[in-house]
Design a protein around this motif. Sequence first.
Motif, PDB file in Angstrom:
ATOM      1  N   ALA A 193      54.223  41.401  35.966  1.00 56.13           N
ATOM      2  CA  ALA A 193      55.302  42.063  36.606  1.00 56.13           C
ATOM      3  C   ALA A 193      55.570  43.509  36.148  1.00 56.13           C
ATOM      4  N   THR A 194      55.329  43.598  34.824  1.00 51.41           N
ATOM      5  CA  THR A 194      55.409  44.848  34.053  1.00 51.41           C
ATOM      6  C   THR A 194      54.615  45.906  33.684  1.00 51.41           C
ATOM      7  N   ASP A 195      53.460  45.504  33.365  1.00 52.00           N
ATOM      8  CA  ASP A 195      52.494  46.210  32.892  1.00 52.00           C
ATOM      9  C   ASP A 195      51.676  46.798  34.055  1.00 52.00           C
ATOM     10  N   LYS A 196      51.967  48.359  33.927  1.00 52.58           N
ATOM     11  CA  LYS A 196      51.287  49.268  34.698  1.00 52.58           C
ATOM     12  C   LYS A 196      49.993  49.341  34.667  1.00 52.58           C
ATOM     13  N   THR A 197      49.304  48.839  33.719  1.00 59.15           N
ATOM     14  CA  THR A 197      47.850  49.116  33.412  1.00 59.15           C
ATOM     15  C   THR A 197      46.964  48.020  34.305  1.00 59.15           C
ATOM     16  N   ILE A 198      47.687  46.972  34.787  1.00 63.25           N
ATOM     17  CA  ILE A 198      47.136  45.655  35.350  1.00 63.25           C
ATOM     18  C   ILE A 198      46.338  46.240  36.586  1.00 63.25           C
ATOM     19  N   ARG A 199      44.950  46.098  36.667  1.00 64.22           N
ATOM     20  CA  ARG A 199      44.164  46.455  37.664  1.00 64.22           C
ATOM     21  C   ARG A 199      44.002  45.362  38.862  1.00 64.22           C
ATOM     22  N   LYS A 200      44.198  46.035  40.199  1.00 68.48           N
ATOM     23  CA  LYS A 200      44.022  45.434  40.972  1.00 68.48           C
ATOM     24  C   LYS A 200      42.509  45.152  41.680  1.00 68.48           C
ATOM     25  N   ILE A 201      42.069  43.903  41.818  1.00 69.46           N
ATOM     26  CA  ILE A 201      40.494  43.849  41.985  1.00 69.46           C
ATOM     27  C   ILE A 201      40.227  42.815  43.030  1.00 69.46           C
ATOM     28  N   SER A 202      38.997  43.532  43.610  1.00 74.90           N
ATOM     29  CA  SER A 202      38.374  42.667  44.973  1.00 74.90           C
ATOM     30  C   SER A 202      37.199  42.097  44.346  1.00 74.90           C
ATOM     31  N   ARG A 203      36.305  41.437  45.218  1.00 78.57           N
ATOM     32  CA  ARG A 203      35.235  40.537  44.715  1.00 78.57           C
ATOM     33  C   ARG A 203      34.353  41.474  44.167  1.00 78.57           C
ATOM     34  N   ARG A 204      34.047  42.779  44.624  1.00 75.59           N
ATOM     35  CA  ARG A 204      33.201  43.591  44.034  1.00 75.59           C
ATOM     36  C   ARG A 204      33.299  44.121  42.432  1.00 75.59           C
ATOM     37  N   ASP A 205      34.552  43.969  42.227  1.00 77.76           N
ATOM     38  CA  ASP A 205      35.397  44.252  40.930  1.00 77.76           C
ATOM     39  C   ASP A 205      34.874  43.189  39.835  1.00 77.76           C
ATOM     40  N   LEU A 206      34.718  41.850  40.104  1.00 76.11           N
ATOM     41  CA  LEU A 206      34.555  40.894  39.285  1.00 76.11           C
ATOM     42  C   LEU A 206      33.597  41.290  37.949  1.00 76.11           C
ATOM     43  N   PRO A 207      32.373  41.442  38.243  1.00 73.84           N
ATOM     44  CA  PRO A 207      31.542  41.716  37.060  1.00 73.84           C
ATOM     45  C   PRO A 207      31.968  42.722  36.140  1.00 73.84           C
ATOM     46  N   ILE A 208      32.740  43.953  36.801  1.00 69.06           N
ATOM     47  CA  ILE A 208      33.162  44.763  35.922  1.00 69.06           C
ATOM     48  C   ILE A 208      34.524  44.281  35.185  1.00 69.06           C
ATOM     49  N   ALA A 209      35.250  43.394  35.711  1.00 72.84           N
ATOM     50  CA  ALA A 209      36.463  42.812  34.826  1.00 72.84           C
ATOM     51  C   ALA A 209      35.798  41.990  33.930  1.00 72.84           C
ATOM     52  N   VAL A 210      34.958  41.027  34.036  1.00 72.03           N
ATOM     53  CA  VAL A 210      34.480  40.333  33.090  1.00 72.03           C
ATOM     54  C   VAL A 210      33.659  40.868  31.930  1.00 72.03           C
ATOM     55  N   ALA A 211      32.772  42.040  32.265  1.00 73.23           N
ATOM     56  CA  ALA A 211      32.230  42.833  31.225  1.00 73.23           C
ATOM     57  C   ALA A 211      32.937  43.552  30.554  1.00 73.23           C
ATOM     58  N   LYS A 212      34.050  44.311  31.051  1.00 73.16           N
ATOM     59  CA  LYS A 212      34.859  45.054  30.295  1.00 73.16           C
ATOM     60  C   LYS A 212      36.214  44.442  29.813  1.00 73.16           C
ATOM     61  N   LYS A 213      36.209  43.040  30.146  1.00 73.12           N
ATOM     62  CA  LYS A 213      37.393  42.385  29.540  1.00 73.12           C
ATOM     63  C   LYS A 213      38.872  42.985  29.858  1.00 73.12           C
ATOM     64  N   LEU A 214      38.759  43.062  31.191  1.00 73.97           N
ATOM     65  CA  LEU A 214      40.047  43.782  31.941  1.00 73.97           C
ATOM     66  C   LEU A 214      41.033  42.926  32.030  1.00 73.97           C
ATOM     67  N   ASN A 215      42.254  43.296  32.485  1.00 74.40           N
ATOM     68  CA  ASN A 215      43.458  42.555  32.596  1.00 74.40           C
ATOM     69  C   ASN A 215      43.630  42.897  34.240  1.00 74.40           C
ATOM     70  N   CYS A 216      43.669  41.928  35.242  1.00 72.75           N
ATOM     71  CA  CYS A 216      43.741  42.371  36.556  1.00 72.75           C
ATOM     72  C   CYS A 216      44.515  41.215  37.226  1.00 72.75           C
ATOM     73  N   ALA A 217      45.119  41.832  38.312  1.00 68.44           N
ATOM     74  CA  ALA A 217      45.641  41.104  39.501  1.00 68.44           C
ATOM     75  C   ALA A 217      44.616  40.661  40.433  1.00 68.44           C
ATOM     76  N   THR A 218      44.358  39.426  41.012  1.00 67.41           N
ATOM     77  CA  THR A 218      44.025  38.923  42.102  1.00 67.41           C
ATOM     78  C   THR A 218      44.267  39.139  43.645  1.00 67.41           C
TER      79      THR A 218
END
Length: 275
Positions: free
Chosen positions: A77-102
């Motif tokens: 709710a507060t962290d502006k760096t949270i990334r919005k991800i779609s299906r295509r972004d899942l491998p990027i999120a995992v590999a780069k250990k990102l914080n994301c909203a689904t």
Amino acid sequence: MNLKFNEEIADALADKKPIVALESTVIAHGLPFPQNLETATNLERIVRENCAIPATIAVFDGEFCVGLNQYQIERLATDKTIRKISRRDLPIAVAKKLNCATTVSTTAFIAYRAGIKVFATGGIGGVHRGFAADVSADLPELARTPIVVVCSGAKIVLDLPATREWLETNGVCVLGFQCDELPAFYTRQSGLTVDERIETPEEAAQIARARDELNLQSAILLAVPVPEDFEIEAQELEKILSESLKLADANKISGKEITPFLLAQMSEKSAGKTL
């Protein structure tokens, strides 16, 4: 695939208790603070009040988290760096250990693989107005993920007839809960018929079981109109939408930018009603 369950969800899965998946983009990107935090809390409360266990889904440090704690929800709710991800972004999120909203698509993807059979959201994505090739990732995910998605239809800013046609062509069964038309988030009617009207949750469960027995791999879209008290009159909604479309045209906004622009404009022009 690294799924991280909180203790409550792990126990619920083991005990075969009813679980409802919830998306996290509405927290991180859909609403302003503190409305986003209040909404997240209220959504989980409503699920509990209806004798199920909420499983809000997000990605933290590249891990698919199914069931969040209060700290994680507040961070969304507060962290502006949270990334919005779609299906295509899942491998990027995992590999780069990102914080994301689904989104709807990624929540459905993760929920199904977590063993959750029902996912509730507000309005789904669809075919964008003025650009038929621009199809939300929500739609193909519904066509290949056998889960039940409960929603109040597709967002009204979309090309609703094209969206309904896409669902039909790609084998997504659309059920209307005590309604004959697919709702258009935020109105109860769209003029577009559902595949079958049902009156009870038990009927929806029976149809979902039949889908599974047939080994069909598509979702069932269970359309539940917004309550009448919260509905925006179709005439008012069309007026606001028409004004927003003219503004988008004047500013040469199109393609993937048009839907978020229209949603923002409609929220502003409706004094927040469409939020």
